[in-house]
Design a protein around this motif. Structure first.
Motif, short mmCIF file in Angstrom:
data_model
loop_
_atom_site.label_atom_id
_atom_site.label_comp_id
_atom_site.label_asym_id
_atom_site.label_seq_id
_atom_site.Cartn_x
_atom_site.Cartn_y
_atom_site.Cartn_z
N ARG A 135 0.85 -1.10 -0.28
CA ARG A 135 0.10 -0.09 0.10
C ARG A 135 0.79 1.37 -0.19
O ARG A 135 0.25 2.45 0.03
N LEU A 136 1.96 1.23 0.06
CA LEU A 136 2.92 2.27 0.18
C LEU A 136 2.81 3.10 -0.94
O LEU A 136 2.55 2.79 -2.40
N SER A 137 2.90 4.52 -0.70
CA SER A 137 2.76 5.51 -2.01
C SER A 137 3.68 6.06 -2.46
O SER A 137 3.76 6.59 -3.56
N VAL A 138 5.02 5.56 -1.97
CA VAL A 138 6.38 5.97 -2.64
C VAL A 138 7.03 4.86 -2.17
O VAL A 138 7.09 4.22 -0.93
N MET A 139 7.61 4.26 -3.27
CA MET A 139 8.53 3.02 -3.20
C MET A 139 9.59 3.18 -4.23
O MET A 139 9.57 3.53 -5.37
N PRO A 140 10.84 2.34 -3.84
CA PRO A 140 11.89 2.20 -4.85
C PRO A 140 11.46 1.32 -6.04
O PRO A 140 10.55 0.32 -5.90
N VAL A 141 12.36 1.65 -7.13
CA VAL A 141 11.89 0.53 -8.26
C VAL A 141 13.31 0.05 -8.72
O VAL A 141 14.13 0.91 -8.69
#
Length: 154
Positions: A135-141
């Motif tokens: 559910r994270l709104s900011v995450m690494p790719v």
DNA sequence: GCCAACGTTGGC
DNA sequence: GCCAACGTTGGC
């Protein structure tokens, strides 16, 4: 510092990728993140020049709407100090800010990659976005995921 | 509108 | 520090 890659979620009814493209300098201030893990990614991980996948969530067709870029250092999110803002945090003070914002510039709009398509590519099966319960709104790719997605967007 | 999954709060 | 209750996210 090598370039890093991120995915950031926005509700298009609030701010869409097109809205950012149409705004001054194609740049928007990213505010309203109120989750510590997401905040830490912004505050501790992001640098000018990092790549961003701009994701539309909580809408009819969720998906990646375009490519963006980090264009500022992280800074205290002003809405935390504003009693009239829905993002107001009474425990935050300018001396001890709790939440972080950053400037994001829209750089390329290609093909819209909806969630169904993202799930269909084996190359992306380990994306954090697609993990159950994520559910994270900011995450690494991951760089390999980034390259694959950029190619798909065209 | 439903609901699974996760995060936060607060009593103890 | 535990954990129940509650709130939020976000796809469907």
């Amino acid at each position: 510092m090598p370039k890093q890659y991120w995915l950031m979620k926005s509700e298009p009814d609030d701010i869409s990728f097109d809205d950012v493209l149409a705004s001054k300098g194609q740049t928007t201030s990213w505010y309203g993140v109120r989750n510590y893990q997401a905040r830490n990614f912004i505050r501790d991980g992001m640098h000018v020049g990092d790549g961003v996948l701009f994701y539309h969530s909580s809408c009819a067709v969720p998906g990646i709407a375009g490519i963006a870029e980090i264009v500022s250092a992280p800074y205290p999110d002003a809405t935390q100090f504003d009693p009239k803002s829905p993002y107001h945090d009474p425990k935050a003070t300018p001396e001890q800010p709790r939440w972080t914002g950053i400037d994001v510039k829209a750089v390329h709009k290609g093909r819209y990659l909806d969630l169904k398509e993202l799930r269909s590519h084996p190359e992306l099966e380990h994306m954090r976005l697609l993990a159950k319960g994520s559910r994270l709104s900011v995450m690494p790719v991951e760089p390999a995921e980034w390259r694959f997605i950029v190619k798909l967007i065209g």
